[in-house]
Design an enzyme around this catalytic site. Structure first.
Site, PDB file in Angstrom:
ATOM      1  N   CYS A  29       0.630  -1.230  -0.240  1.00 24.56           N
ATOM      2  CA  CYS A  29      -0.017   0.244  -0.225  1.00 24.56           C
ATOM      3  C   CYS A  29       0.860   1.301   0.014  1.00 24.56           C
ATOM      4  CB  CYS A  29      -1.068   0.005   1.118  1.00 24.56           C
ATOM      5  SG  CYS A  29      -2.245   1.050   0.926  1.00 24.56           S
TER       6      CYS A  29
ATOM      7  N   ARG B 221     -12.937   5.415  -1.628  1.00 25.31           N
ATOM      8  CA  ARG B 221     -12.038   4.726  -0.402  1.00 25.31           C
ATOM      9  C   ARG B 221     -12.380   3.102  -0.877  1.00 25.31           C
ATOM     10  NH1 ARG B 221      -8.488   6.579   2.537  1.00 25.31           N
ATOM     11  NH2 ARG B 221      -7.417   4.855   3.048  1.00 25.31           N
TER      12      ARG B 221
ATOM     13  N   HIS C 235      -2.985  -5.538   2.661  1.00 22.61           N
ATOM     14  CA  HIS C 235      -2.874  -5.778   4.227  1.00 22.61           C
ATOM     15  C   HIS C 235      -3.214  -7.071   4.541  1.00 22.61           C
ATOM     16  CE1 HIS C 235      -1.708  -1.416   4.428  1.00 22.61           C
ATOM     17  NE2 HIS C 235      -2.868  -1.138   3.814  1.00 22.61           N
TER      18      HIS C 235
HETATM   19  N1  GLN Z   1      -2.367   6.958   2.131  1.00 22.94           N
HETATM   20  C1  GLN Z   1      -2.550   5.973   1.073  1.00 22.94           C
HETATM   21  C2  GLN Z   1      -3.692   5.822   0.556  1.00 22.94           C
HETATM   22  O1  GLN Z   1      -4.760   5.915   1.249  1.00 22.94           O
HETATM   23  C3  GLN Z   1      -1.897   4.692   1.575  1.00 22.94           C
HETATM   24  C4  GLN Z   1      -2.789   4.014   2.607  1.00 22.94           C
HETATM   25  C5  GLN Z   1      -2.258   2.784   3.181  1.00 22.94           C
HETATM   26  O2  GLN Z   1      -1.236   2.497   3.145  1.00 22.94           O
HETATM   27  N2  GLN Z   1      -3.066   1.712   3.654  1.00 22.94           N
HETATM   28  O3  GLN Z   1      -3.911   5.314  -0.600  1.00 22.94           O
END
Ligand code: GLN
Length: 240
Positions: free
Chosen positions: A95, A129, A191
């Site tokens: 990510c 999101r 993740h």
């Molecule tokens: N800030 C980045 C996004 O929202 C990465 C977020 C994360 O590592 N989960 O895409």
């Protein structure tokens, strides 16, 4: 045998249980009698070629990414990461870490953050999101994880995705693709943490690290992955 795991910015980039990937790599090596040392590379300490045999770069919020992006340039760590991967050293990035290894990451606020330029890709924060369980089809078979990001990653011509979406969003920019793979470096939005229930990928990273370090083809001793595979298939069955 001994392995040094380089934990990139682990004090700043380690959300959604990403440290579990370090634990999985460490245990899977130790269960094979390999001594493991974990070395943190972060703001304020130096990083040179050969200081680690495998690298992990976890996820992080935009604020942390801003600090890390600056350090990658100013300290020269970005150039070292690139040269390590070019000589075959394996790396897993998740990510926010993945986003900083592309050409750039454009967050919601403020200027573009320069990337390391390892993956032929770039990321732009979106108003969507992308959150939830994610399953992909890859060279490691099905991989399952959890994603939570607004960044949409666009793969450039010639870039290889880690896999294709079965369920979830993945890159979100280049649709239907997830992550990116370049030599022995993997970028992904998964993740979870990813490696404990995807042992095939964990062992691929360990095997590559040992082969580069010791300069020869190596077969890893088979482990009893009953529990890991139960978790893997149960999660796929539940979320697939
Ligand atoms: N800030 C980045 C996004 O929202 C990465 C977020 C994360 O590592 N989960 O895409």
């Amino acid at each position: 045998m001994k392995l040094v795991i380089g934990y990139l910015y682990g004090d700043l980039m380690n959300i959604y249980g990403d440290t579990g990937n370090i634990i999985a790599l460490k245990k899977r090596a130790e269960w094979r009698g390999i001594k493991v040392i974990i070395k943190m590379f972060t703001i304020g300490n130096e990083m040179k070629k050969g200081m680690a045999d495998i690298y992990f770069f976890g996820g992080g919020q935009d604020q942390a990414q801003e600090l890390v992006a600056r350090d990658l340039v100013v300290s020269g760590k970005g150039k070292v990461i690139k040269s390590e991967v070019e000589r075959g050293v394996p790396l897993l990035s998740v990510c926010g870490g993945y986003q900083l290894l592309g050409d750039y990451y454009k967050p919601h606020k403020g200027p573009k953050l320069p990337g390391v330029g390892l993956f032929p890709a770039y990321t732009v924060a979106s108003h969507d999101r992308m959150i939830g369980n994610i399953i992909i089809e890859s060279m490691f078979g099905k991989l399952i994880g959890f994603e939570n990001h607004s960044g949409k990653t666009y793969l450039k011509k010639g870039a290889l995705p880690l896999g294709m979406i079965v369920k979830g969003f993945g890159n979100g920019g280049t649709v239907q693709t997830e992550g990116c793979i370049y030599k022995n470096a993997v970028g992904t939005y998964m993740h979870g943490s990813l490696l404990p229930k995807n042992p095939k990928l964990a062992d691929w990273l360990l095997k590559k690290a040992l082969e580069v370090k010791y300069g020869k083809e190596l077969e890893l001793k088979q482990l009893d992955d009953t529990l890991e595979l139960q978790a893997h298939y149960k999660a796929i069955q539940k979320f697939g």
